[in-house]
Design a protein around this motif. Structure first.
Motif, mmCIF file in Angstrom:
data_model
loop_
_atom_site.group_PDB
_atom_site.id
_atom_site.type_symbol
_atom_site.label_atom_id
_atom_site.label_comp_id
_atom_site.label_asym_id
_atom_site.label_seq_id
_atom_site.Cartn_x
_atom_site.Cartn_y
_atom_site.Cartn_z
ATOM 1 N N GLY A 94 -45.958 30.280 -27.747
ATOM 2 C CA GLY A 94 -46.932 29.969 -28.367
ATOM 3 C C GLY A 94 -47.786 29.498 -27.282
ATOM 4 N N VAL A 95 -49.203 30.049 -27.406
ATOM 5 C CA VAL A 95 -50.349 29.495 -26.575
ATOM 6 C C VAL A 95 -51.519 28.933 -27.591
ATOM 7 N N ALA A 96 -51.908 29.474 -28.453
ATOM 8 C CA ALA A 96 -52.611 29.876 -29.156
ATOM 9 C C ALA A 96 -52.615 29.768 -30.223
ATOM 10 N N SER A 97 -53.381 29.352 -31.066
ATOM 11 C CA SER A 97 -53.478 29.825 -32.986
ATOM 12 C C SER A 97 -54.440 31.984 -32.621
ATOM 13 N N GLY A 98 -54.349 32.118 -33.857
ATOM 14 C CA GLY A 98 -56.107 33.299 -33.729
ATOM 15 C C GLY A 98 -56.833 32.797 -34.258
ATOM 16 N N MET A 99 -57.440 31.814 -34.878
ATOM 17 C CA MET A 99 -58.396 31.331 -34.618
ATOM 18 C C MET A 99 -58.565 30.239 -33.717
ATOM 19 N N PRO A 100 -59.893 30.236 -33.113
ATOM 20 C CA PRO A 100 -60.573 28.802 -32.306
ATOM 21 C C PRO A 100 -60.739 27.680 -33.157
ATOM 22 N N ASN A 101 -60.069 26.823 -32.156
ATOM 23 C CA ASN A 101 -60.414 25.347 -32.816
ATOM 24 C C ASN A 101 -58.990 25.128 -33.586
ATOM 25 N N THR A 102 -58.819 25.561 -33.535
ATOM 26 C CA THR A 102 -57.926 25.104 -34.800
ATOM 27 C C THR A 102 -55.891 25.280 -34.051
ATOM 28 N N PRO A 103 -55.168 24.580 -35.172
ATOM 29 C CA PRO A 103 -54.286 23.714 -34.375
ATOM 30 C C PRO A 103 -53.225 25.370 -34.569
ATOM 31 N N LEU A 104 -52.593 25.215 -32.919
ATOM 32 C CA LEU A 104 -51.114 25.597 -32.238
ATOM 33 C C LEU A 104 -50.575 25.805 -33.834
ATOM 34 N N PRO A 105 -50.162 27.262 -34.517
ATOM 35 C CA PRO A 105 -48.860 27.159 -35.482
ATOM 36 C C PRO A 105 -47.511 26.635 -35.043
ATOM 37 N N PHE A 106 -47.181 28.045 -34.014
ATOM 38 C CA PHE A 106 -45.307 27.688 -33.884
ATOM 39 C C PHE A 106 -45.460 27.174 -32.342
ATOM 40 N N MET A 107 -44.721 26.295 -31.985
ATOM 41 C CA MET A 107 -44.349 25.780 -30.063
ATOM 42 C C MET A 107 -43.677 27.158 -29.365
ATOM 43 N N ALA A 108 -42.940 27.532 -30.896
ATOM 44 C CA ALA A 108 -41.988 28.624 -29.992
ATOM 45 C C ALA A 108 -41.570 29.477 -31.335
ATOM 46 N N ILE A 109 -40.754 30.913 -30.754
ATOM 47 C CA ILE A 109 -40.181 31.549 -31.285
ATOM 48 C C ILE A 109 -39.459 32.608 -31.041
ATOM 49 N N GLY A 110 -37.896 32.064 -31.406
ATOM 50 C CA GLY A 110 -36.696 32.866 -30.809
ATOM 51 C C GLY A 110 -36.289 33.929 -32.374
ATOM 52 N N THR A 111 -36.252 35.575 -31.323
ATOM 53 C CA THR A 111 -35.978 36.300 -32.489
ATOM 54 C C THR A 111 -34.764 37.410 -32.283
ATOM 55 N N PHE A 112 -34.533 37.392 -33.101
ATOM 56 C CA PHE A 112 -33.303 37.959 -32.759
ATOM 57 C C PHE A 112 -32.872 39.375 -33.217
ATOM 58 N N TYR A 113 -32.679 40.731 -32.771
ATOM 59 C CA TYR A 113 -32.910 42.296 -32.917
ATOM 60 C C TYR A 113 -31.552 42.528 -33.385
ATOM 61 N N VAL A 114 -30.704 42.545 -34.984
ATOM 62 C CA VAL A 114 -28.858 42.630 -34.696
ATOM 63 C C VAL A 114 -28.918 43.527 -35.982
ATOM 64 N N LYS A 115 -27.876 45.472 -36.159
ATOM 65 C CA LYS A 115 -27.853 45.949 -36.399
ATOM 66 C C LYS A 115 -27.355 45.877 -38.114
ATOM 67 N N SER A 116 -26.881 44.536 -38.061
ATOM 68 C CA SER A 116 -26.425 44.261 -39.533
ATOM 69 C C SER A 116 -26.314 42.660 -39.866
ATOM 70 N N LEU A 117 -27.020 43.011 -40.989
ATOM 71 C CA LEU A 117 -27.318 40.817 -41.888
ATOM 72 C C LEU A 117 -25.844 40.542 -41.500
ATOM 73 N N SER A 118 -24.979 41.080 -42.573
ATOM 74 C CA SER A 118 -23.445 40.808 -42.575
ATOM 75 C C SER A 118 -22.283 40.430 -41.553
ATOM 76 N N ASP A 119 -22.334 41.287 -40.641
ATOM 77 C CA ASP A 119 -22.298 40.876 -39.255
ATOM 78 C C ASP A 119 -23.408 39.706 -38.901
ATOM 79 N N TYR A 120 -24.327 39.856 -38.972
ATOM 80 C CA TYR A 120 -24.774 38.413 -38.232
ATOM 81 C C TYR A 120 -24.631 36.887 -39.059
ATOM 82 N N GLN A 121 -24.589 36.965 -40.381
ATOM 83 C CA GLN A 121 -24.478 36.316 -40.961
ATOM 84 C C GLN A 121 -22.282 35.325 -41.084
ATOM 85 N N ALA A 122 -21.782 36.601 -40.872
ATOM 86 C CA ALA A 122 -20.378 36.379 -40.543
ATOM 87 C C ALA A 122 -20.180 35.411 -38.894
#
Length: 140
Positions: A82-110
């Motif tokens: 995270g580097v900035a929020s979408g609106m000037p002079n407002t706090p950063l909403p997230f410090m970081a986001i990690g994202t996984f793209y997977v083929k199957s939700l059930s395989d991910y959960q398993a």
């Protein structure tokens, strides 16, 4: 004169051919990232005063560890700082986001279920933030 024309035509052909091949490679690569039907698991770390996040550890240790648990089901993962929020002079909403793209939700959960405690214990090595997790389906 004739040889200059042939050189010009060949040069134009090879330049256009090379650009077309590069364009096809780029399209192939980007479509794999946002392929319709993939499951996207976003792990978001909200910003708050006094909260810390060690991006180097997250990038080199935590995310590769979790990705290893996902095996062949994992298409790709991304890490965002995270580097900035979408609106000037407002706090950063997230410090970081990690994202996984997977083929199957059930395989991910398993894959995650037997490793959940190990994953959670590792949080202390890089952050004091409780993440928010959103599981969604890529539409476009």
């Amino acid at each position: 004169m004739k040889s200059k024309l042939i050189v010009l035509l060949l040069s134009t052909f090879f330049t256009a051919f090379g650009q077309e091949k590069n364009s096809q490679k780029s399209e192939k690569h980007s479509s794999a990232i946002v392929e319709k039907g993939l499951i996207k698991v976003s792990v978001m770390y909200p910003y708050a005063e006094g909260k810390t996040f060690d991006m180097a550890y997250y990038e080199t240790k935590h995310m590769p560890m979790v990705a290893g648990y996902l095996g062949e089901n994992l298409v790709k993962y991304t890490i965002e700082k995270g580097v900035a929020s979408g609106m000037p002079n407002t706090p950063l909403p997230f410090m970081a986001i990690g994202t996984f793209y997977v083929k199957s939700l059930s395989d991910y959960q398993a894959a995650i279920a037997p490793n959940r405690d190990t994953i959670r214990k590792d949080f202390a090595n890089y952050t004091n933030i409780t993440p928010i997790i959103l599981v969604s389906e890529v539409i476009k």
